[in-house]
Motif scaffolding. Sequence first.
Motif, PDB file in Angstrom:
ATOM      1  N   GLY A  22     -17.736 -33.548  11.456  1.00 40.03           N
ATOM      2  CA  GLY A  22     -17.426 -32.261  12.067  1.00 40.03           C
ATOM      3  C   GLY A  22     -16.942 -32.334  13.492  1.00 40.03           C
ATOM      4  N   ILE A  23     -16.709 -33.551  14.008  1.00 41.17           N
ATOM      5  CA  ILE A  23     -16.214 -33.682  15.388  1.00 41.17           C
ATOM      6  C   ILE A  23     -14.766 -33.237  15.475  1.00 41.17           C
ATOM      7  CG2 ILE A  23     -15.754 -35.314  17.253  1.00 41.17           C
ATOM      8  CD1 ILE A  23     -18.098 -36.990  16.179  1.00 41.17           C
ATOM      9  N   THR A  24     -13.951 -33.678  14.532  1.00 42.49           N
ATOM     10  CA  THR A  24     -12.550 -33.271  14.490  1.00 42.49           C
ATOM     11  C   THR A  24     -12.226 -32.695  13.117  1.00 42.49           C
ATOM     12  OG1 THR A  24     -11.831 -35.484  13.797  1.00 42.49           O
ATOM     13  CG2 THR A  24     -11.863 -35.023  16.164  1.00 42.49           C
ATOM     14  N   TRP A  25     -11.210 -31.821  13.106  1.00 51.94           N
ATOM     15  CA  TRP A  25     -10.841 -31.135  11.870  1.00 51.94           C
ATOM     16  C   TRP A  25      -9.332 -31.172  11.675  1.00 51.94           C
ATOM     17  CZ3 TRP A  25     -14.642 -29.338   8.687  1.00 51.94           C
ATOM     18  CH2 TRP A  25     -15.928 -29.228   9.245  1.00 51.94           C
ATOM     19  N   ASN A  26      -8.921 -31.318  10.418  1.00 49.48           N
ATOM     20  CA  ASN A  26      -7.507 -31.254  10.066  1.00 49.48           C
ATOM     21  C   ASN A  26      -7.320 -30.237   8.947  1.00 49.48           C
ATOM     22  OD1 ASN A  26      -6.285 -33.491  11.701  1.00 49.48           O
ATOM     23  ND2 ASN A  26      -7.804 -34.678  10.567  1.00 49.48           N
ATOM     24  N   GLU A  27      -6.275 -29.442   9.068  1.00 46.02           N
ATOM     25  CA  GLU A  27      -6.033 -28.442   8.043  1.00 46.02           C
ATOM     26  C   GLU A  27      -5.558 -29.094   6.751  1.00 46.02           C
ATOM     27  OE1 GLU A  27      -3.830 -24.129   7.398  1.00 46.02           O
ATOM     28  OE2 GLU A  27      -3.358 -25.342   9.162  1.00 46.02           O
ATOM     29  N   VAL A  28      -6.097 -28.621   5.646  1.00 50.78           N
ATOM     30  CA  VAL A  28      -5.654 -29.066   4.331  1.00 50.78           C
ATOM     31  C   VAL A  28      -4.454 -28.208   3.956  1.00 50.78           C
ATOM     32  CG1 VAL A  28      -6.269 -29.336   1.898  1.00 50.78           C
ATOM     33  CG2 VAL A  28      -7.993 -29.721   3.688  1.00 50.78           C
ATOM     34  N   VAL A  29      -3.279 -28.820   3.973  1.00 49.08           N
ATOM     35  CA  VAL A  29      -2.032 -28.092   3.755  1.00 49.08           C
ATOM     36  C   VAL A  29      -1.554 -28.323   2.325  1.00 49.08           C
ATOM     37  CG1 VAL A  29       0.359 -27.810   4.486  1.00 49.08           C
ATOM     38  CG2 VAL A  29      -1.419 -28.291   6.183  1.00 49.08           C
ATOM     39  N   SER A  30      -1.183 -27.252   1.661  1.00 49.04           N
ATOM     40  CA  SER A  30      -0.643 -27.355   0.312  1.00 49.04           C
ATOM     41  C   SER A  30       0.359 -26.233   0.098  1.00 49.04           C
ATOM     42  CB  SER A  30      -1.746 -27.281  -0.746  1.00 49.04           C
ATOM     43  OG  SER A  30      -1.187 -27.209  -2.051  1.00 49.04           O
ATOM     44  N   SER A  31       1.480 -26.571  -0.499  1.00 50.78           N
ATOM     45  CA  SER A  31       2.476 -25.536  -0.810  1.00 50.78           C
ATOM     46  C   SER A  31       1.961 -24.585  -1.887  1.00 50.78           C
ATOM     47  CB  SER A  31       3.778 -26.192  -1.279  1.00 50.78           C
ATOM     48  OG  SER A  31       3.550 -26.993  -2.435  1.00 50.78           O
ATOM     49  N   THR A  32       0.893 -24.985  -2.559  1.00 49.38           N
ATOM     50  CA  THR A  32       0.290 -24.130  -3.588  1.00 49.38           C
ATOM     51  C   THR A  32      -0.443 -22.948  -2.974  1.00 49.38           C
ATOM     52  OG1 THR A  32      -0.036 -26.107  -4.940  1.00 49.38           O
ATOM     53  CG2 THR A  32      -1.206 -24.134  -5.629  1.00 49.38           C
ATOM     54  N   PHE A  33      -0.993 -23.133  -1.770  1.00 47.91           N
ATOM     55  CA  PHE A  33      -1.716 -22.058  -1.104  1.00 47.91           C
ATOM     56  C   PHE A  33      -0.733 -20.986  -0.641  1.00 47.91           C
ATOM     57  CE2 PHE A  33      -4.978 -25.423   0.465  1.00 47.91           C
ATOM     58  CZ  PHE A  33      -5.524 -25.476  -0.813  1.00 47.91           C
ATOM     59  N   THR A  34      -1.101 -19.728  -0.833  1.00 44.57           N
ATOM     60  CA  THR A  34      -0.215 -18.629  -0.457  1.00 44.57           C
ATOM     61  C   THR A  34      -0.943 -17.688   0.496  1.00 44.57           C
ATOM     62  OG1 THR A  34      -0.906 -17.434  -2.450  1.00 44.57           O
ATOM     63  CG2 THR A  34       1.128 -18.698  -2.589  1.00 44.57           C
ATOM     64  N   ARG A  57      -6.821 -15.912  -4.270  1.00 45.24           N
ATOM     65  CA  ARG A  57      -6.530 -16.629  -5.503  1.00 45.24           C
ATOM     66  C   ARG A  57      -7.542 -17.762  -5.641  1.00 45.24           C
ATOM     67  NH1 ARG A  57      -1.897 -14.915  -7.725  1.00 45.24           N
ATOM     68  NH2 ARG A  57      -1.842 -16.661  -9.192  1.00 45.24           N
ATOM     69  N   LEU A  58      -7.538 -18.428  -6.786  1.00 45.73           N
ATOM     70  CA  LEU A  58      -8.497 -19.477  -7.076  1.00 45.73           C
ATOM     71  C   LEU A  58      -7.752 -20.792  -7.294  1.00 45.73           C
ATOM     72  CD1 LEU A  58     -11.495 -20.158  -7.735  1.00 45.73           C
ATOM     73  CD2 LEU A  58     -10.969 -19.608 -10.120  1.00 45.73           C
ATOM     74  N   TYR A  59      -8.219 -21.866  -6.623  1.00 41.88           N
ATOM     75  CA  TYR A  59      -7.539 -23.154  -6.675  1.00 41.88           C
ATOM     76  C   TYR A  59      -8.529 -24.259  -7.056  1.00 41.88           C
ATOM     77  CZ  TYR A  59      -4.151 -20.534  -3.882  1.00 41.88           C
ATOM     78  OH  TYR A  59      -3.275 -19.581  -3.421  1.00 41.88           O
ATOM     79  N   LYS A  60      -7.962 -25.326  -7.642  1.00 43.86           N
ATOM     80  CA  LYS A  60      -8.777 -26.462  -8.067  1.00 43.86           C
ATOM     81  C   LYS A  60      -8.051 -27.753  -7.730  1.00 43.86           C
ATOM     82  CE  LYS A  60     -10.652 -28.591 -12.314  1.00 43.86           C
ATOM     83  NZ  LYS A  60     -10.799 -28.426 -13.791  1.00 43.86           N
ATOM     84  N   THR A  61      -8.813 -28.743  -7.254  1.00 43.41           N
ATOM     85  CA  THR A  61      -8.290 -30.091  -7.083  1.00 43.41           C
ATOM     86  C   THR A  61      -9.180 -31.064  -7.848  1.00 43.41           C
ATOM     87  OG1 THR A  61      -7.734 -31.857  -5.515  1.00 43.41           O
ATOM     88  CG2 THR A  61      -9.578 -30.448  -4.934  1.00 43.41           C
ATOM     89  N   SER A  67      -3.829 -32.933  -4.128  1.00 50.77           N
ATOM     90  CA  SER A  67      -2.988 -31.904  -4.732  1.00 50.77           C
ATOM     91  C   SER A  67      -3.871 -30.805  -5.300  1.00 50.77           C
ATOM     92  CB  SER A  67      -2.099 -32.501  -5.832  1.00 50.77           C
ATOM     93  OG  SER A  67      -2.885 -33.073  -6.862  1.00 50.77           O
ATOM     94  N   TRP A  68      -3.285 -29.618  -5.427  1.00 48.97           N
ATOM     95  CA  TRP A  68      -4.043 -28.449  -5.859  1.00 48.97           C
ATOM     96  C   TRP A  68      -3.308 -27.719  -6.967  1.00 48.97           C
ATOM     97  CZ3 TRP A  68      -8.797 -27.208  -3.692  1.00 48.97           C
ATOM     98  CH2 TRP A  68      -9.153 -27.934  -2.551  1.00 48.97           C
ATOM     99  N   THR A  69      -4.086 -27.052  -7.835  1.00 48.58           N
ATOM    100  CA  THR A  69      -3.534 -26.239  -8.894  1.00 48.58           C
ATOM    101  C   THR A  69      -4.047 -24.817  -8.757  1.00 48.58           C
ATOM    102  OG1 THR A  69      -3.477 -28.132 -10.411  1.00 48.58           O
ATOM    103  CG2 THR A  69      -3.323 -25.939 -11.393  1.00 48.58           C
ATOM    104  N   ASP A  70      -3.145 -23.852  -8.843  1.00 43.59           N
ATOM    105  CA  ASP A  70      -3.531 -22.440  -8.830  1.00 43.59           C
ATOM    106  C   ASP A  70      -4.036 -22.092 -10.228  1.00 43.59           C
ATOM    107  OD1 ASP A  70      -3.619 -19.633  -8.944  1.00 43.59           O
ATOM    108  OD2 ASP A  70      -1.993 -19.431  -7.508  1.00 43.59           O
ATOM    109  N   ILE A  71      -5.317 -21.758 -10.344  1.00 42.96           N
ATOM    110  CA  ILE A  71      -5.910 -21.445 -11.635  1.00 42.96           C
ATOM    111  C   ILE A  71      -6.392 -19.994 -11.674  1.00 42.96           C
ATOM    112  CG2 ILE A  71      -6.561 -23.822 -12.185  1.00 42.96           C
ATOM    113  CD1 ILE A  71      -9.383 -23.181 -11.224  1.00 42.96           C
ATOM    114  N   THR A  72      -5.718 -19.138 -10.908  1.00 46.06           N
ATOM    115  CA  THR A  72      -6.147 -17.748 -10.824  1.00 46.06           C
ATOM    116  C   THR A  72      -6.127 -17.068 -12.184  1.00 46.06           C
ATOM    117  OG1 THR A  72      -5.243 -17.649  -8.588  1.00 46.06           O
ATOM    118  CG2 THR A  72      -5.767 -15.552  -9.655  1.00 46.06           C
ATOM    119  N   GLY A  73      -5.039 -17.247 -12.943  1.00 43.29           N
ATOM    120  CA  GLY A  73      -4.950 -16.668 -14.284  1.00 43.29           C
ATOM    121  C   GLY A  73      -5.227 -15.173 -14.284  1.00 43.29           C
ATOM    122  N   ASN A  74      -6.147 -14.742 -15.135  1.00 42.90           N
ATOM    123  CA  ASN A  74      -6.462 -13.321 -15.271  1.00 42.90           C
ATOM    124  C   ASN A  74      -7.112 -12.728 -14.029  1.00 42.90           C
ATOM    125  OD1 ASN A  74      -5.490 -13.237 -17.891  1.00 42.90           O
ATOM    126  ND2 ASN A  74      -7.476 -13.725 -18.790  1.00 42.90           N
TER     127      ASN A  74
END
Length: 202
Positions: A22-34, A57-61, A67-74
Motif C-alpha cells: 500500500g505504499i505506492t499504487w498504480n491504476e489498473v487500466v483496461s479498455s474493457t472498463f467504461t 457493470r460487472l467484470y471478471k479476470t 485482461s478483463w471480461t465484461d460479464i454484465t449480461g442481464n
Amino acid sequence: MGPIYISDAKDWGGLYKSTDGGITWNEVVSSTFTNEYFWDIEFKPDNANTMYVGGHRLYKTTNGGTSWTDITGNLSQYTLTNEIGKYLSIAVPPKNSPSSISNTIVIGTISSTTGNTQIWYSTDGLTTSLNPATSNAGGGASVYHFSLNLGAYDNSGTPQVIIYLGGISFRTSTNSGATFTSVSSSIIHDDIRAIGVPKDYG
C-alpha cells in the motif's frame, strides 16, 4: 505479501493495485472498463488470479488482472447508468467450501429510487450463468447502500449456501435467493452497511 486492490472515487472511479503493502499504487487500466465507479472487489476462493469487480457493470479476470471480461449480461438493465446510488455488491463463498458450493457467486444490485434489492445467482463462478433469483429481496434496503455475504454451512455443519443480506433489517436465504427471511429485529440502527463472514468457514 500479495497484491492489494482498492477502488477510488477519482475522476468517476478507478481500480488501483499495490504490490508493496500500500505504499505506492498504480491504476489498473483496461479498455474493457467504461467510465467505472467500482463498488466492490472480490476474489474467487482458493484462486487469487480470479477476481470480480463491480460498479455500473460487472467484470471478471482469470489472470490476475492482465485482461478483463465484461460479464454484465442481464445485469445491464440495473447497472448501465452513471448514477451514483445504484449499488452493486459481490459475495463469494468461504475458503475451502465444499465443491458443490465453491463456484457459487451472488450479486446484489439496488434501485436508487425504490431501495429494492435484486439478487443474482451463479453456480459456475460467473463463467456462463447469471440469473435473477428474485425481483425484490424483501425490499428495505437503503437507496445508497446495502450489504451482502455468503456462508457455506448451516448451524449443524451441513453444507448449504446461505445468503446474508443487510439493509434496514438482517435477512437470510437458503434457497438461492428465491425468498428471504428477516431473522433479527434488534438492529441498533436500521442501515446495515457491512456483513462479515470469516472466509475460513461459513
